[in-house]
Design a protein around this motif. Structure first.
Motif, PDB file in Angstrom:
ATOM      1  N   TYR A   7       4.515   9.177 -17.730  1.00 51.10           N
ATOM      2  CA  TYR A   7       3.689  10.380 -17.758  1.00 51.10           C
ATOM      3  C   TYR A   7       3.674  10.926 -19.174  1.00 51.10           C
ATOM      4  CZ  TYR A   7       4.688  10.117 -12.774  1.00 51.10           C
ATOM      5  OH  TYR A   7       4.826   9.681 -11.493  1.00 51.10           O
ATOM      6  N   VAL A   8       2.539  11.466 -19.580  1.00 50.32           N
ATOM      7  CA  VAL A   8       2.416  12.136 -20.876  1.00 50.32           C
ATOM      8  C   VAL A   8       2.011  13.574 -20.586  1.00 50.32           C
ATOM      9  CG1 VAL A   8       1.202  12.206 -23.077  1.00 50.32           C
ATOM     10  CG2 VAL A   8       1.723   9.995 -22.018  1.00 50.32           C
ATOM     11  N   VAL A   9       2.804  14.525 -21.102  1.00 58.74           N
ATOM     12  CA  VAL A   9       2.528  15.949 -20.885  1.00 58.74           C
ATOM     13  C   VAL A   9       2.550  16.678 -22.218  1.00 58.74           C
ATOM     14  CG1 VAL A   9       3.422  15.917 -18.519  1.00 58.74           C
ATOM     15  CG2 VAL A   9       4.953  16.487 -20.402  1.00 58.74           C
ATOM     16  N   GLU A  10       2.053  17.892 -22.197  1.00 55.98           N
ATOM     17  CA  GLU A  10       1.941  18.684 -23.429  1.00 55.98           C
ATOM     18  C   GLU A  10       3.194  19.484 -23.769  1.00 55.98           C
ATOM     19  OE1 GLU A  10      -0.622  18.665 -25.580  1.00 55.98           O
ATOM     20  OE2 GLU A  10      -1.714  17.223 -24.345  1.00 55.98           O
ATOM     21  N   ILE A  18       6.356  17.790 -13.425  1.00 55.18           N
ATOM     22  CA  ILE A  18       6.350  16.352 -13.107  1.00 55.18           C
ATOM     23  C   ILE A  18       7.705  15.933 -12.553  1.00 55.18           C
ATOM     24  CG2 ILE A  18       6.258  14.024 -14.099  1.00 55.18           C
ATOM     25  CD1 ILE A  18       3.493  15.223 -13.852  1.00 55.18           C
ATOM     26  N   ILE A  19       8.763  16.382 -13.190  1.00 56.13           N
ATOM     27  CA  ILE A  19      10.115  16.018 -12.756  1.00 56.13           C
ATOM     28  C   ILE A  19      10.386  16.536 -11.345  1.00 56.13           C
ATOM     29  CG2 ILE A  19      12.579  16.423 -13.212  1.00 56.13           C
ATOM     30  CD1 ILE A  19      11.698  16.335 -16.267  1.00 56.13           C
ATOM     31  N   GLU A  20       9.982  17.767 -11.069  1.00 58.47           N
ATOM     32  CA  GLU A  20      10.157  18.320  -9.721  1.00 58.47           C
ATOM     33  C   GLU A  20       9.348  17.530  -8.694  1.00 58.47           C
ATOM     34  OE1 GLU A  20       9.207  22.484 -10.171  1.00 58.47           O
ATOM     35  OE2 GLU A  20      11.199  22.925 -11.013  1.00 58.47           O
ATOM     36  N   GLN A  28      15.548   9.969  -8.074  1.00 62.12           N
ATOM     37  CA  GLN A  28      16.772  10.641  -8.500  1.00 62.12           C
ATOM     38  C   GLN A  28      16.707  10.964  -9.985  1.00 62.12           C
ATOM     39  OE1 GLN A  28      19.923   7.996  -7.414  1.00 62.12           O
ATOM     40  NE2 GLN A  28      19.575   8.256  -5.227  1.00 62.12           N
ATOM     41  N   LYS A  29      17.295  12.105 -10.363  1.00 65.59           N
ATOM     42  CA  LYS A  29      17.241  12.534 -11.766  1.00 65.59           C
ATOM     43  C   LYS A  29      17.872  11.539 -12.727  1.00 65.59           C
ATOM     44  CE  LYS A  29      16.287  17.328 -12.070  1.00 65.59           C
ATOM     45  NZ  LYS A  29      16.660  18.631 -12.545  1.00 65.59           N
ATOM     46  N   ASP A  30      18.832  10.746 -12.243  1.00 63.80           N
ATOM     47  CA  ASP A  30      19.433   9.773 -13.164  1.00 63.80           C
ATOM     48  C   ASP A  30      18.527   8.565 -13.384  1.00 63.80           C
ATOM     49  OD1 ASP A  30      19.883   8.746 -10.615  1.00 63.80           O
ATOM     50  OD2 ASP A  30      21.911   8.062 -11.061  1.00 63.80           O
ATOM     51  N   HIS A  31      17.310   8.596 -12.827  1.00 67.91           N
ATOM     52  CA  HIS A  31      16.302   7.566 -13.078  1.00 67.91           C
ATOM     53  C   HIS A  31      15.085   8.142 -13.788  1.00 67.91           C
ATOM     54  CE1 HIS A  31      18.186   5.242  -9.532  1.00 67.91           C
ATOM     55  NE2 HIS A  31      18.677   4.811 -10.681  1.00 67.91           N
ATOM     56  N   ILE A  32      15.235   9.359 -14.322  1.00 66.79           N
ATOM     57  CA  ILE A  32      14.144  10.027 -15.034  1.00 66.79           C
ATOM     58  C   ILE A  32      14.587  10.257 -16.482  1.00 66.79           C
ATOM     59  CG2 ILE A  32      12.651  12.059 -15.138  1.00 66.79           C
ATOM     60  CD1 ILE A  32      13.192  12.444 -12.119  1.00 66.79           C
ATOM     61  N   TYR A  33      13.760   9.811 -17.410  1.00 64.10           N
ATOM     62  CA  TYR A  33      14.066   9.911 -18.836  1.00 64.10           C
ATOM     63  C   TYR A  33      12.933  10.657 -19.531  1.00 64.10           C
ATOM     64  CZ  TYR A  33      17.367   6.264 -17.629  1.00 64.10           C
ATOM     65  OH  TYR A  33      18.378   5.543 -17.039  1.00 64.10           O
ATOM     66  N   LEU A  34      13.288  11.521 -20.450  1.00 60.90           N
ATOM     67  CA  LEU A  34      12.320  12.340 -21.155  1.00 60.90           C
ATOM     68  C   LEU A  34      12.399  12.033 -22.650  1.00 60.90           C
ATOM     69  CD1 LEU A  34      11.543  15.928 -20.323  1.00 60.90           C
ATOM     70  CD2 LEU A  34      12.097  15.391 -22.683  1.00 60.90           C
ATOM     71  N   VAL A 103       6.882  12.508 -23.273  1.00 61.91           N
ATOM     72  CA  VAL A 103       6.732  11.351 -22.391  1.00 61.91           C
ATOM     73  C   VAL A 103       7.873  11.349 -21.387  1.00 61.91           C
ATOM     74  CG1 VAL A 103       6.823   8.823 -22.272  1.00 61.91           C
ATOM     75  CG2 VAL A 103       5.470   9.949 -24.060  1.00 61.91           C
ATOM     76  N   ILE A 104       7.532  11.086 -20.129  1.00 62.84           N
ATOM     77  CA  ILE A 104       8.524  10.959 -19.070  1.00 62.84           C
ATOM     78  C   ILE A 104       8.415   9.540 -18.528  1.00 62.84           C
ATOM     79  CG2 ILE A 104       9.237  11.755 -16.778  1.00 62.84           C
ATOM     80  CD1 ILE A 104       7.766  14.430 -17.561  1.00 62.84           C
ATOM     81  N   VAL A 105       9.563   8.881 -18.404  1.00 65.99           N
ATOM     82  CA  VAL A 105       9.634   7.541 -17.807  1.00 65.99           C
ATOM     83  C   VAL A 105      10.566   7.639 -16.608  1.00 65.99           C
ATOM     84  CG1 VAL A 105      10.292   5.132 -18.156  1.00 65.99           C
ATOM     85  CG2 VAL A 105       9.266   6.411 -20.051  1.00 65.99           C
ATOM     86  N   ALA A 106      10.079   7.167 -15.469  1.00 62.32           N
ATOM     87  CA  ALA A 106      10.871   7.222 -14.242  1.00 62.32           C
ATOM     88  C   ALA A 106      10.820   5.875 -13.537  1.00 62.32           C
ATOM     89  CB  ALA A 106      10.344   8.312 -13.320  1.00 62.32           C
TER      90      ALA A 106
END
Length: 107
Positions: A7-10, A18-20, A28-34, A103-106
């Motif tokens: 995901y690309v956000v401003e 997006i994370i929520e 799971q949050k341990d699979h989400i990287y910002l 950028v968010i990578v999940a």
């Protein structure tokens, strides 16, 4: 192969939304990287969204050491590819980071 989403956000508000949403979908949050181009902004957003920091497990010792000598853009692309993002997609995402986006990578 893992189900990788990018995901690309401003800004941090959009990143939090997006994370929520990802958490609501069972990620799971341990699979989400910002990622943010500015390392201080990246650290601040990662702490405030309680997302995962890329460590030795994801990067490996060699890449962790090599990142000391890389430019910030090279480092970010390497970190994204260590999560399974293709080199082409990492290049595209790094250009978004250059423009000040987040950028968010999940997976």
């Amino acid at each position: 192969m893992m189900n990788l989403k990018t995901y690309v956000v401003e800004n941090g508000v959009q990143a939090t939304e997006i994370i929520e949403r990802l958490e609501g979908e069972g990620c799971q949050k341990d699979h989400i990287y910002l990622f943010a181009h500015d390392s201080d902004r990246s650290k601040h957003l990662t702490e405030n969204t309680d997302t995962r920091h890329i460590g030795l497990k994801e990067e490996g010792v060699f890449d962790k050491v090599a990142n000391v000598f890389r430019s910030r853009g090279d480092e970010l692309r390497e970190r994204m590819t260590s999560l399974g993002v293709s080199q082409e997609k990492a290049n595209e995402l790094e250009r978004e980071l250059d423009e000040g986006r987040v950028v968010i990578v999940a997976h």
